[in-house]
Motif scaffolding. Structure first.
Motif, PDB file in Angstrom:
ATOM      1  N   UNK A  85      17.795  -1.203 -12.379  1.00 40.86           N
ATOM      2  CA  UNK A  85      16.938  -1.672 -13.477  1.00 40.86           C
ATOM      3  C   UNK A  85      16.017  -2.788 -12.981  1.00 40.86           C
ATOM      4  N   UNK A  86      16.548  -3.682 -12.170  1.00 41.83           N
ATOM      5  CA  UNK A  86      15.724  -4.763 -11.617  1.00 41.83           C
ATOM      6  C   UNK A  86      14.606  -4.193 -10.754  1.00 41.83           C
ATOM      7  N   UNK A  87      14.927  -3.172  -9.964  1.00 37.89           N
ATOM      8  CA  UNK A  87      13.912  -2.536  -9.118  1.00 37.89           C
ATOM      9  C   UNK A  87      12.843  -1.843  -9.954  1.00 37.89           C
ATOM     10  N   UNK A  88      13.263  -1.059 -10.933  1.00 33.98           N
ATOM     11  CA  UNK A  88      12.294  -0.363 -11.788  1.00 33.98           C
ATOM     12  C   UNK A  88      11.391  -1.353 -12.507  1.00 33.98           C
ATOM     13  N   UNK A  89      11.966  -2.481 -12.895  1.00 32.97           N
ATOM     14  CA  UNK A  89      11.186  -3.487 -13.622  1.00 32.97           C
ATOM     15  C   UNK A  89      10.116  -4.093 -12.740  1.00 32.97           C
ATOM     16  N   UNK A  90      10.447  -4.422 -11.491  1.00 36.56           N
ATOM     17  CA  UNK A  90       9.438  -5.028 -10.615  1.00 36.56           C
ATOM     18  C   UNK A  90       8.390  -3.998 -10.205  1.00 36.56           C
ATOM     19  N   UNK A  91       8.796  -2.737 -10.016  1.00 36.37           N
ATOM     20  CA  UNK A  91       7.837  -1.669  -9.703  1.00 36.37           C
ATOM     21  C   UNK A  91       6.913  -1.423 -10.894  1.00 36.37           C
TER      22      UNK A  91
ATOM     23  N   UNK B  52       0.808  -1.234   0.000  1.00 35.74           N
ATOM     24  CA  UNK B  52       0.000   0.000   0.000  1.00 35.74           C
ATOM     25  C   UNK B  52       0.833   1.273   0.000  1.00 35.74           C
ATOM     26  N   UNK B  53       2.043   1.210   0.565  1.00 38.16           N
ATOM     27  CA  UNK B  53       2.890   2.398   0.609  1.00 38.16           C
ATOM     28  C   UNK B  53       3.850   2.471  -0.573  1.00 38.16           C
ATOM     29  N   UNK B  54       3.727   1.536  -1.512  1.00 35.35           N
ATOM     30  CA  UNK B  54       4.591   1.545  -2.684  1.00 35.35           C
ATOM     31  C   UNK B  54       5.912   0.832  -2.494  1.00 35.35           C
ATOM     32  N   UNK B  55       6.126   0.206  -1.327  1.00 39.26           N
ATOM     33  CA  UNK B  55       7.365  -0.528  -1.100  1.00 39.26           C
ATOM     34  C   UNK B  55       7.202  -1.977  -1.544  1.00 39.26           C
ATOM     35  N   UNK B  56       8.317  -2.614  -1.859  1.00 41.82           N
ATOM     36  CA  UNK B  56       8.290  -3.985  -2.342  1.00 41.82           C
ATOM     37  C   UNK B  56       7.840  -4.937  -1.238  1.00 41.82           C
ATOM     38  N   UNK B  57       7.006  -5.886  -1.615  1.00 42.74           N
ATOM     39  CA  UNK B  57       6.537  -6.908  -0.682  1.00 42.74           C
ATOM     40  C   UNK B  57       6.603  -8.263  -1.377  1.00 42.74           C
ATOM     41  N   UNK B  58       6.433  -9.320  -0.600  1.00 40.06           N
ATOM     42  CA  UNK B  58       6.368 -10.657  -1.167  1.00 40.06           C
ATOM     43  C   UNK B  58       7.732 -11.175  -1.562  1.00 40.06           C
ATOM     44  N   UNK B  59       7.742 -12.060  -2.535  1.00 38.54           N
ATOM     45  CA  UNK B  59       8.971 -12.705  -2.980  1.00 38.54           C
ATOM     46  C   UNK B  59       9.742 -11.747  -3.886  1.00 38.54           C
ATOM     47  N   UNK B  60      10.791 -11.172  -3.333  1.00 33.54           N
ATOM     48  CA  UNK B  60      11.575 -10.165  -4.041  1.00 33.54           C
ATOM     49  C   UNK B  60      13.027 -10.625  -4.082  1.00 33.54           C
ATOM     50  N   UNK B  61      13.693 -10.440  -5.209  1.00 33.41           N
ATOM     51  CA  UNK B  61      15.077 -10.877  -5.351  1.00 33.41           C
ATOM     52  C   UNK B  61      16.019  -9.941  -4.602  1.00 33.41           C
ATOM     53  N   UNK B  62      17.227 -10.430  -4.368  1.00 34.83           N
ATOM     54  CA  UNK B  62      18.233  -9.599  -3.702  1.00 34.83           C
ATOM     55  C   UNK B  62      18.571  -8.374  -4.540  1.00 34.83           C
ATOM     56  N   UNK B  63      18.641  -8.562  -5.835  1.00 33.81           N
ATOM     57  CA  UNK B  63      18.945  -7.440  -6.719  1.00 33.81           C
ATOM     58  C   UNK B  63      17.859  -6.374  -6.642  1.00 33.81           C
TER      59      UNK B  63
ATOM     60  N   UNK C  54      23.729  -0.326 -11.361  1.00 38.14           N
ATOM     61  CA  UNK C  54      22.815  -0.024 -12.456  1.00 38.14           C
ATOM     62  C   UNK C  54      21.897  -1.206 -12.744  1.00 38.14           C
ATOM     63  N   UNK C  55      22.447  -2.414 -12.697  1.00 35.91           N
ATOM     64  CA  UNK C  55      21.614  -3.599 -12.890  1.00 35.91           C
ATOM     65  C   UNK C  55      20.565  -3.723 -11.795  1.00 35.91           C
ATOM     66  N   UNK C  56      20.952  -3.399 -10.563  1.00 33.58           N
ATOM     67  CA  UNK C  56      20.018  -3.490  -9.444  1.00 33.58           C
ATOM     68  C   UNK C  56      18.897  -2.461  -9.578  1.00 33.58           C
TER      69      UNK C  56
END
Length: 464
Positions: free
Chosen positions: A307-313, A205-216, A303-305
């Protein structure tokens, strides 16, 4: 709507119908098909991506609340109607929905002399409204409208606080349409505000990552919130506020040539190209730009990390839906709901707009079932002809409704509309389903059909 592509096909039909079916093994899967021919006001080689088989999925807030109003349905109809726009757009059967397919951006849209790359368009160019021409090729990215109610101000530069004013400007100034009736303008705004983000189970709800999330992805989230080395008051999350749909409702200069509003990162996986003018194809290019302009000192792994974050968001559930007769009929049925209200109310203008738009949609659907003379399609002639005839009967019935309403013959209009709705519900779906294996909704038939058209176009350009 009746597509520009249909006009192109009509212009090329004599050559197409004489072709021997082409071998898919030699040609492979057909790419998007460009607009061409002599029966369109658009520049040759314009690409509208109308032949794509997978369309963006549209999610509405009213689907959750269960209260899709008449105003929203009217806005949906007007959004897909060329009739509300000015001369060239109307002649080419372009609507708001041409650029914003099911509310999403059309990343394949390309118009010579009005675009510098697929996915952008010059709204102050000469084609649609010469009075708005600023004599500079300065296209802007075609944005998604998902979640628009959260994304004020409007325009890539955030120049308008009001969505209503922005929509009116698009219709009247950018596309030279007549001043829209207040109800139509209100309806367009209601429809756009009803388009929701695709759900993303990785965001809380606050826009933070939840659930099964990779280390990257976790590392990328931390980097996203980390202050910039040379300006601790800045961070990615400072402008793209996770709890506020990843926007701050402000304009910023990020080294791209001016002040532009912060775009949302929600569903951004499907919003390429990126930046106000669509200069970047992917998140990797965006991250590299910020690293360079703001001297962030990001390592290759950083940079890869990111990109990984932007992709999951930027992800979203079921982003695309396969085109088919049932999906088209569902959309047309939603448009029919406008007539359910407008005909008894004797609202002649709305009835005329609705029937004009629905007629476009039905004629476009008819062209998904190739004529028996089309040699790029084999088999199913009886089924294809039955589908074409059933859809043509719907168009004719709607014309009778329109004439009856215009002439004040309300009982006749009601009878014809009842017959039309019966055909839509009981007869036509079965006929279309029976013909679908030989329709352009079938990928192999689709590819064969457009491969043949492409060959005709190539021959035409070589000849001329």
């Amino acid at each position: 709507m009746t597509s520009i592509r249909h006009r192109c096909i009509t212009a090329l039909a004599p050559a197409l119908l004489s072709l021997v079916p082409l071998s898919l093994a030699l040609l492979g899967s057909a790419d998007a098909f460009p607009v061409d021919g002599d029966q369109t006001v658009l520049p040759a080689k314009t690409e509208l991506n109308e032949d794509v088989l997978d369309k963006p999925r549209e999610v509405f807030r009213s689907q959750i609340t269960g209260d899709k109003s008449y105003l929203i349905s009217l806005g949906d109809l007007a959004f897909n109607s060329p009739s509300i726009l000015g001369g060239p757009a109307r002649q080419a059967n372009i609507s708001c929905g041409t650029c914003h397919v099911n509310g999403a951006g059309n990343a394949k849209f390309f118009m010579p002399k009005m675009s510098t790359r697929p996915g952008n368009f010059d709204t102050t160019g000469p084609l649609f409204n010469p009075k708005a021409n600023n004599f500079v090729l300065d296209p802007v990215r075609i944005p998604s409208l998902r979640g628009a109610r959260y994304l004020f101000p409007y325009g890539q530069d955030g120049r308008m606080a009001s969505l209503r004013d922005f929509v009116r400007n698009v219709v009247v100034n950018e596309f030279a349409g007549l001043e829209p009736l207040p109800e139509i303008l209100d309806a367009l705004v209601a429809y756009i505000q009803d388009i929701d983000f695709l759900p993303n189970q990785s965001l809380g709800p606050t826009g933070h990552l939840i659930g099964k999330v990779s280390e990257s992805e976790r590392r990328g989230e931390a980097l996203f919130s980390r202050p910039f080395p040379h300006d601790p008051d800045l961070s990615c999350a400072g402008c793209h506020i996770p709890s506020a749909a990843f926007v701050d409702h402000q304009q910023h200069d990020v080294g791209s040539g001016g002040l532009f509003k912060t775009p949302t990162l929600r569903n951004a996986d499907f919003n390429a190209p990126y930046f106000h003018d669509g200069r970047f194809d992917g998140f990797d290019q965006v991250v590299a730009h910020f690293d360079r302009v703001f001297d962030l000192g990001l390592s290759a792994q950083d940079q890869k990390d990111l990109v990984a974050y932007l992709t999951v968001v930027g992800d979203g559930a079921q982003p695309y839906e396969r085109e088919g007769a049932s999906a088209r009929l569902k959309e047309i049925t939603d448009f029919n709901n406008v007539l359910v209200t407008a005909i008894p109310a004797q609202d002649k203008q709305t009835v005329s707009l609705a029937i004009d738009t629905i007629g476009y949609e039905l004629r476009e659907l008819t062209e998904q079932y190739p004529d028996r003379k089309d040699t790029s399609v084999s088999g199913g002639e009886r089924q294809r002809m039955a589908a074409r005839n059933a859809l043509k009967e719907l168009v004719l019935t709607l014309r009778r409704v329109d004439m009856a309403v215009a002439e004040g013959r309300n009982n006749d209009a009601a009878v014809d509309f009842k017959n039309y709705r019966y055909l839509m519900a009981a007869a036509v779906p079965a006929v279309l389903a029976g013909a679908e294996p030989w329709s352009l909704f079938n990928p192999s038939v689709h590819d064969s059909h457009y491969a043949a058209l492409r060959q005709v176009l190539q021959s035409k350009h070589v000849t001329h």
